[in-house]
Each structure stands twice: as C-alpha cells, then as structure tokens.
Design an enzyme around this catalytic site. Structure first.
Site, PDB file in Angstrom:
ATOM      1  N   GLU A   1      -6.916   4.074  -5.563  1.00  7.30           N
ATOM      2  CA  GLU A   1      -8.109   4.388  -4.771  1.00  7.30           C
ATOM      3  C   GLU A   1      -8.678   5.717  -5.262  1.00  7.30           C
ATOM      4  O   GLU A   1      -7.987   6.721  -5.283  1.00  7.30           O
ATOM      5  CB  GLU A   1      -7.737   4.495  -3.289  1.00  7.30           C
ATOM      6  CG  GLU A   1      -8.949   4.663  -2.391  1.00  7.30           C
ATOM      7  CD  GLU A   1      -8.606   5.201  -1.007  1.00  7.30           C
ATOM      8  OE1 GLU A   1      -9.414   5.025  -0.098  1.00  7.30           O
ATOM      9  OE2 GLU A   1      -7.536   5.829  -0.850  1.00  7.30           O
TER      10      GLU A   1
ATOM     11  N   ASP B   1       0.868  -1.173   0.000  1.00  3.65           N
ATOM     12  CA  ASP B   1       0.000   0.000   0.000  1.00  3.65           C
ATOM     13  C   ASP B   1       0.906   1.224   0.000  1.00  3.65           C
ATOM     14  O   ASP B   1       1.675   1.424   0.939  1.00  3.65           O
ATOM     15  CB  ASP B   1      -0.864  -0.046   1.274  1.00  3.65           C
ATOM     16  CG  ASP B   1      -2.142   0.748   1.145  1.00  3.65           C
ATOM     17  OD1 ASP B   1      -2.106   1.812   0.510  1.00  3.65           O
ATOM     18  OD2 ASP B   1      -3.171   0.311   1.711  1.00  3.65           O
TER      19      ASP B   1
ATOM     20  N   HIS C   1     -10.723  -1.640   4.810  1.00  2.00           N
ATOM     21  CA  HIS C   1     -10.455  -1.143   6.165  1.00  2.00           C
ATOM     22  C   HIS C   1     -11.112   0.215   6.440  1.00  2.00           C
ATOM     23  O   HIS C   1     -10.988   0.730   7.549  1.00  2.00           O
ATOM     24  CB  HIS C   1      -8.946  -1.032   6.360  1.00  2.00           C
ATOM     25  CG  HIS C   1      -8.336  -0.014   5.436  1.00  2.00           C
ATOM     26  ND1 HIS C   1      -8.294  -0.198   4.070  1.00  2.00           N
ATOM     27  CD2 HIS C   1      -7.796   1.196   5.676  1.00  2.00           C
ATOM     28  CE1 HIS C   1      -7.747   0.880   3.518  1.00  2.00           C
ATOM     29  NE2 HIS C   1      -7.434   1.736   4.458  1.00  2.00           N
ATOM     30  N   ASP C   2     -11.747   0.813   5.447  1.00  2.00           N
ATOM     31  CA  ASP C   2     -12.411   2.106   5.633  1.00  2.00           C
ATOM     32  C   ASP C   2     -13.937   1.986   5.648  1.00  2.00           C
ATOM     33  O   ASP C   2     -14.633   2.977   5.870  1.00  2.00           O
ATOM     34  CB  ASP C   2     -12.048   3.070   4.489  1.00  2.00           C
ATOM     35  CG  ASP C   2     -10.582   3.447   4.487  1.00  2.00           C
ATOM     36  OD1 ASP C   2      -9.978   3.516   5.575  1.00  2.00           O
ATOM     37  OD2 ASP C   2     -10.038   3.675   3.383  1.00  2.00           O
TER      38      ASP C   2
ATOM     39  N   ASP D   1      -2.865   4.688  -2.532  1.00  2.00           N
ATOM     40  CA  ASP D   1      -3.766   5.405  -1.633  1.00  2.00           C
ATOM     41  C   ASP D   1      -4.204   6.743  -2.250  1.00  2.00           C
ATOM     42  O   ASP D   1      -3.377   7.485  -2.786  1.00  2.00           O
ATOM     43  CB  ASP D   1      -3.007   5.660  -0.317  1.00  2.00           C
ATOM     44  CG  ASP D   1      -3.886   6.149   0.801  1.00  2.00           C
ATOM     45  OD1 ASP D   1      -4.778   5.404   1.217  1.00  2.00           O
ATOM     46  OD2 ASP D   1      -3.672   7.288   1.264  1.00  2.00           O
TER      47      ASP D   1
HETATM   48  C1  GLC Z   1      -7.200   6.261   2.241  1.00  3.92           C
HETATM   49  C2  GLC Z   1      -6.995   5.122   3.206  1.00  3.92           C
HETATM   50  C3  GLC Z   1      -7.452   5.569   4.559  1.00  3.92           C
HETATM   51  C4  GLC Z   1      -6.617   6.746   4.979  1.00  3.92           C
HETATM   52  C5  GLC Z   1      -6.641   7.872   3.920  1.00  3.92           C
HETATM   53  C6  GLC Z   1      -5.531   8.850   4.149  1.00  3.92           C
HETATM   54  O1  GLC Z   1      -8.531   6.576   2.069  1.00  3.92           O
HETATM   55  O2  GLC Z   1      -7.631   3.969   2.756  1.00  3.92           O
HETATM   56  O3  GLC Z   1      -7.421   4.536   5.508  1.00  3.92           O
HETATM   57  O4  GLC Z   1      -7.054   7.265   6.191  1.00  3.92           O
HETATM   58  O5  GLC Z   1      -6.462   7.356   2.633  1.00  3.92           O
HETATM   59  O6  GLC Z   1      -4.297   8.275   3.847  1.00  3.92           O
END
Ligand code: GLC
Ligand code: CA
Length: 530
Positions: free
Chosen positions: A236, A98, A310-311, A194
């Site tokens: 993402e 990641d 995880h979010d 990310d």
């Molecule tokens: C992404 C991650 C999340 C994190 C954010 C900032 O959305 O999946 O868990 O808090 O980025 O890095």
C-alpha cells in the site's frame, strides 16, 4: 511466454468485521467467512485478501495488532484460521493476509516492554525522542505521544495507540521475518502490506514515505520471507506515484509483486481540507490517473486495478448518478477490468453497494472520521460542511455490513450489527441478484468469465495498452493489442446519451441491450477483433 503465477489472479477483499457474523455478536468472523467461500468462488475471484484478523484492541479495527501469531477472539481461533486455509485450498482459492509492519498496538508485548525503561531490550523496536517536532498524525493530533515512564515521546503516524516500529533495528526485523514465515508455512499465498512505504522513515527530517532506506528494507524482507516462494505481495503506497513505483515493482529489484497507488482518489483532494472536501469529479482527470499507470514500462511494473477498499468511499456513489446505479456499477467494473494488472474487488461491489447515508454523526465508528469532525470544525468548516465531508468520504462508507439476504440485517447477523446497515431495499442483496440474469452480480460473473477465458487471457495479461478517444469529455476507452488480436473497451462515464463511436469486431460484453446508434448513460461495450 513465462509469467509469474500472481498475474492470473483476481483478488476479492474481505473486511472481516462486516462480512458474515456466525455467532450473533454483531461482528463478522472467520466461521462466517468460511460459510461464504462459495460465493467468492462462484463470482470468479481466485484469491482473497483478508483485512487483519490478528489479536488487537481494535482501536483501528485490527490495524493495531497486539499479537501477530494469534487470531483475535472476536474473529475466532487459530484453529478457525487453519480451517479457513484448508477450505480455501479445497476450492482453489488463495489466501492473502494483511500484514501491518509499520506499527503495532500499544498493547503489543514489545511496546509494553519498550516503554518501561530506556535500556529495555525492546526499547529500540520503537522510535523515541526527548523533544517532539510538529508533525501531524494521519488521524489527527501530534505524531509524538508523551510517555511518562521514561519522560520521552514515542512516534506514531496514526493513532497514539499505534506506535511506529523502528525498522533500522536488526532484532525487530528478524522477529518480523520469523512471523511472516510462520504464516507462509501454513500455506498462505502472500501479503497485502499495510502502508509499506513508511518503513524507511526519518522522523527527524520529517520524512515518512519513501525514505532513503525504504527499498533496502523491502528487499531484505522479500529475501528472508516471500521472495524465494511462489507468492503475491501488494504494497500500500499512498505517497508514491507512477514515476517511483518501479522501485517497488521492477522484478529485477526483487521487492514486491505490485503496489496500490491512489491517485484516482487523491487527485481530487482540495488544498485546504484534503479528502474531506473533494473537488468536483472530472472525467478526463480520472481517466488520466488510470492511463498514466497503464502506459509506463510494462517490463518494470504490474498494476493493481481497483476502485474501492475498506478506506475509500464507494466508487458507485462518487462517479455515478444515483438514478443509474445499476448500469453505472457494471460500467465501472468493466471499464478498468481489461487493463493490464491484477483486478481487486472489494466486498459488496459485486452487488452495487453504495455509501452509508447515516443520518447522524453519532452513527460513525471509524477513529479517523470521529477525529475529523472536530478537526474540520476547528479548521473553519461549519458543522454541516464537516458532516457532509465525512458523509461523502468516511471509511465507514465501505464498512457497513455485507448485504446477503432479503431478511433483517441483510442476513449479516442475528444480533445487532456493530455498524448500522445501509438504507437499501432487499433488491440489493446477493440472494436477489443471484436470481436475476440482468443484475450487477450476474454481470460481474460474466465479465470475470471473459477475463479468465483462455481466448482472451494473453491479450489481457500481455497486450499493449493504447488509449482510445482520449480527447472525449465522457468516455474512458482503450485498446489492448497482442499480435493481430485486440480488445476494445468503450465506456460512457456520464448520465448523457452520446453519439456512438465507431466500434469494430464482435461484442463480447455490454451492460445494455438496444439497437440505437448511441451510447446510453453509463453504457459500456467491449469488443474483440481476432
Ligand atoms: C492503512 C489501512 C488503514 C489503516 C492504516 C493504519 O492505510 O488500510 O485501514 O487505518 O493503514 O494501519
Ligand atoms: Ca461474530
């Protein structure tokens, strides 16, 4: 037909903090992960996406990196990481790291330098202004934080401890290419990137996602790092959609293998409180989110297929009546598994893990949830409404420790877990489900066996997608067709018994055994016509 290697993988996501603790400090670690690789292999996943394990002050559980070359001591050592790569390799599992490229921790040496003076060589790695504007950060408060050393503000989309990087700086880009190649050279298969859609930001114009320079930046990253290699990349992209996704995924553009879109979740946001007060679940709307992705131009796009990460809160808690958790968990997984794209399984989904059900707001650990409480109350919700909102969607729902064994702390740790565990009984563990042929875990293995089976592989990968019964209030149904063969998937998303639609071909997968001419609550049937 020739196709890229990434199209034949099933990815399993590990949130390292909550997977397996090996030394009793209550926090999952790399040695713990190594001890559980056989579980992932047996399940039928072929690649692992590891949430960040790099050195970090852990303000956002590792999504705030202070050294991209070093494994955080909480998770282990760089040698443990080498060992993990080797152990994955032994089992034919690929490893996906990641990468947080949008921001660093404020403890990263670049930022510590940058804030010292306006002419520091690292100053321009970050974004500084004399005056802040009114942009509001994802985790609450202003996107601008005052820095007294130079009497200027720096930009941060997330927490103040996560300053945003300036991707228009050439030296920063080169540092990042070097770092990504360092990990690729070690044998890593690729990256989950990310919040990648924010790299082309223009804060002065209040633009974060999909900024004008975004795609030339991604193209350059690809060219200098993973592009020339056999690799997988998943971006993402919360603020993107089925229209602009091709800009990332069209192979001719040489950017990413695929992106995560979130419209199956975001379409239920309320106008005023966003995700903290979701609109009621509406099956046709949910179905449309998936179908919209599947019915685009297949030559320009490859989908990600996922319910959880995880979010996100656990899908089984959101879409399934708790009285039918076991049947519903199986149905959810199989309902989308046969769509075109890469399936992602989030740790714990394979045993039907559900939301946390914490009794008190003090049990939450996530920076976003903690900040949201006070913001929601300020914005007009009662304390109880705010608590209910957090309980339903807090990211901690997905972060409670993995349920391995029928023993204290579910075998996750011999110490005190960093985050409270679930209220489940021991039936919901890998150990117990592995013994039970009717368990969710057994069903996942069976379904993934079909996914990998040569007999169906080409249809699942390349077949065209045809919506089926798409005027139904309760069904998610579709066909995948390749030449004279097809797969038909029919899933009941309700707790009601409904009249059975006409099915053709041989049943290759179903979650309930009965002879009645109905679809039971949360029943799924997959047939093959060949
Ligand atoms: C992404 C991650 C999340 C994190 C954010 C900032 O959305 O999946 O868990 O808090 O980025 O890095
Ligand atoms: Ca540990």
């Amino acid at each position: 037909m020739k196709h890229p290697s990434f199209q034949d993988h099933v990815v399993y996501q590990i949130y390292p903090r909550s997977y397996q603790d090996s030394n009793g400090d209550g926090i999952g670690d790399i040695k713990g992960i190594i001890s559980r690789l056989d579980h992932i292999k047996d399940l039928g996943a072929t690649a692992i996406w590891l949430s960040p394990v790099f050195e970090s002050p852990m303000e956002d559980n590792g999504y705030d990196i202070s050294d991209y070359y070093k494994i955080d001591p909480l998770f282990g050592t760089n040698e443990d990481m080498d060992e993990l790569i080797k152990e994955c390799d032994k089992r034919g599992l690929k490893l996906i790291l990641d990468m947080v490229l949008n921001h660093t921790s404020d403890q990263h040496k670049w930022f510590k330098e940058a804030k010292k003076s306006k002419d520091n060589p690292y100053r321009d790695f970050y974004i500084w202004r004399k005056e802040p504007n009114d942009m509001i950060a994802t985790f609450g408060g202003s996107m601008w934080e005052y820095s007294k050393e130079t009497d200027e503000y720096y930009f941060h989309m997330f927490a103040p401890a996560q300053p945003d990087l300036n991707w228009h700086n050439e030296a920063l880009r080169n540092e990042m290419y070097k770092m990504m190649n360092f990990w690729l050279d070690k044998g890593v298969y690729g990256f989950r990137l990310d919040v990648i859609e924010n790299l082309g930001k223009e804060p002065d114009n209040k633009i974060c996602s999909n900024g004008p320079t975004l795609h030339s930046i991604i193209h350059d990253i690809s060219k200098h790092t993973f592009g020339p290699r056999d690799s997988i990349t998943i971006g993402e992209a919360w603020g993107s959609n089925s229209q602009n996704r091709y800009l990332y995924t069209d192979p001719e553009r040489e950017e990413l293998s695929m992106i995560f879109l979130f419209d199956h979740f975001t379409r239920f946001y309320s106008d005023k409180y966003g995700k903290w007060q979701l609109k009621p679940f509406d099956m046709p709307s949910l179905r449309n989110a998936f179908f919209d992705h599947q019915t685009g131009d297949p030559n320009k796009n490859w989908d990600t297929i996922f319910w959880n990460n995880h979010d996100l809160p656990r899908a089984v808690s959101r879409y399934v009546d708790p009285n039918y958790r076991k049947d519903g968990a199986k149905m959810l997984f199989a309902s989308t598994l046969f769509m075109r794209g890469t399936p992602f399984i989030y740790q714990g989904d394979e045993i039907g893990m559900a939301n946390a059900h914490f009794p008190s707001k003090n049990d939450y650990r996530d920076v976003e949830s903690i900040n949201a409480f006070s913001d929601l109350v300020k914005d007009g919700l009662s304390a109880e409404e705010a608590f209910n909102g957090i309980a339903a969607v807090s990211r901690d729902n997905a972060r409670i420790p993995m349920q391995w064994e029928a023993q204290e702390n579910f075998g996750f740790t011999k110490g005190t877990p960093w985050l409270k565990g679930s209220i489940d009984d021991y039936a919901w563990t890998v150990e117990e489900e592995a013994k039970d042929p009717t368990s969710i875990l057994s069903f996942y293995k069976e379904a993934l066996g079909i996914w990998h089976d040569e007999k169906y592989r080409a249809i699942i990968r390349d077949g065209s997608f045809l919506p089926h019964y798409d005027d139904s209030r309760h069904l998610m149904a579709y066909q995948r067709v390749l030449n004279d063969k097809k797969l038909v998937v029919i899933a009941n998303f309700s707790n009601e018994e409904i009249i059975k639609p006409i099915t053709e071909g041989d049943v290759i997968l179903r979650n309930l055994e009965h002879e009645e001419n109905v679809m039971k609550p949360y029943e799924i049937i997959v047939t093959y016509v060949g």
